[in-house]
Scaffold this active site. Structure first.
Site, PDB file in Angstrom:
ATOM      1  N   LYS A 187       0.825  -1.220   0.000  1.00 20.02           N
ATOM      2  CA  LYS A 187       0.000   0.000   0.000  1.00 20.02           C
ATOM      3  C   LYS A 187       0.850   1.257   0.000  1.00 20.02           C
ATOM      4  O   LYS A 187       0.410   2.314  -0.455  1.00 20.02           O
ATOM      5  CB  LYS A 187      -0.982  -0.018   1.172  1.00 20.02           C
ATOM      6  N   VAL A 275      11.745   8.745   6.783  1.00 19.63           N
ATOM      7  CA  VAL A 275      11.886   7.670   5.807  1.00 19.63           C
ATOM      8  C   VAL A 275      10.588   7.505   5.029  1.00 19.63           C
ATOM      9  O   VAL A 275       9.511   7.404   5.616  1.00 19.63           O
ATOM     10  CB  VAL A 275      12.266   6.346   6.497  1.00 19.63           C
TER      11      VAL A 275
END
Length: 327
Positions: A187, A275
């Site tokens: 996803k 990140v």
């Protein structure tokens, strides 16, 4: 309970807040001294969760041994590409009964394998994956959130369910560990693509198409590696896909918006400041699909945009002009 949280980023701190206010002893570890000092002096972590005030018996340390020794649970709140390294570092400190939890969503970049497999190869402890649609910004404010705990050791998953279950965090268990991990990882690629569509300036029609066909892609790769299709209609599939494709809390969507507006992937990641798992997941799943011969057209085009310099609108045109087929 005694809980060590390895990584005082946004989600690690938010979960520490929720666990600390319920009579647990929580130790947050982070390599950055300035974060550790702020947590210990002002009970906040303004770099990641500026509105979160830590409650209860919560402390922070730069000493990994302190955060991992003598704990009932150790939570790895680090990115997917660091999971292997952190497991190797904490292995010698863990008690045999300590349950190790990971909230990372991705693949091991060395093996293209699921993170739980990497963890179990290194650790002798029960391993539990905690996933689901959960932005740290909302968890830190005690907004209602649902999570999924999965493991090959379902007794350990149920203990994790009990640990986090509260009037603001509802936790389900799911025995399909493969599906839980694959849904949470793929996803991120679709969320990155959703942000790119926003950045380019396309509308709701395009995003609805992307999310729908993206779910097809998640199911396709999931079934290819042994997951149950039904898992992807739940929280760690559809739920996670919805929240990451539509929310500005989603770092993947935010990075995608920047890329859609002309930034390189490195520039976008730097501006987001955290990140961006979707970038790493795109590379990992592109390589996996090439090895296994899995059809993942969205992942294919996102990879070519990010790593091969393909023009965004040409990539979208390529997707639109694929061979005609039934849904």
């Amino acid at each position: 309970m005694r809980i060590g949280i390895i990584g005082a980023g946004s989600f690690g701190t938010a979960l520490g807040f929720n666990l600390g206010k319920r009579d647990n002893k929580v130790v947050l570890w982070d390599r950055k001294e300035e974060i550790v000092n702020e947590i210990n002096t002002s009970r906040t972590n303004t770099r990641y969760t500026p509105e979160c005030i830590l409650e209860g018996d919560v402390s922070a340390t730069t000493d990994l041994e302190t955060a991992a020794t003598g704990m009932d649970f150790v939570l790895l709140a680090v990115p997917s590409h660091v999971i292997r390294e952190m497991c190797e570092k904490v292995r010698g400190y863990l008690d045999k009964e300590t349950i190790v939890i990971s909230i990372a969503k991705g693949l091991d970049p060395q093996t293209h394998g699921r993170l739980s497999v990497t963890m179990e190869e290194i650790l002798d402890n029960p391993v539990v994956i905690l996933s689901g649609p959960s932005h740290a910004e909302e968890v830190s404010k005690s907004m209602p959130t649902t999570l999924v705990a999965s493991s090959r050791n379902m007794a350990a998953a149920e203990k994790v369910q009990d640990l986090f279950f509260s009037d603001t965090i509802r936790v389900y268990t799911n025995e399909d560990l493969i599906g839980v991990e694959i849904g949470g990882a793929v996803k991120n690629i679709i969320a990155l693509a959703a942000g790119i569509l926003d950045g380019v300036g396309y509308g709701d029609n395009a995003k609805a198409a992307l999310m729908t066909r993206g779910m097809t892609e998640i199911i396709r790769v999931g079934e290819a590696v042994g997951a149950n299709r039904e898992t992807f209609y739940g929280l760690t599939g559809m739920g996670d896909l919805i929240v990451t494709c539509t929310s500005m809390h989603s770092r993947n969507r935010r990075a995608g918006i920047l890329i859609g507006k002309g930034c390189t992937m490195d520039e976008a990641a730097e501006k987001v400041g955290m990140v961006v798992e979707g970038i790493k997941a795109t590379k990992a799943f592109y390589e996996l699909k090439e090895i296994m011969g899995i059809e993942m057209p969205i992942t294919d085009q996102i990879y070519k945009v990010l790593f091969q310099g393909k023009d965004l609108k040409e990539a979208i045109k390529t997707l639109m002009l694929r061979d005609r087929k039934s849904e």
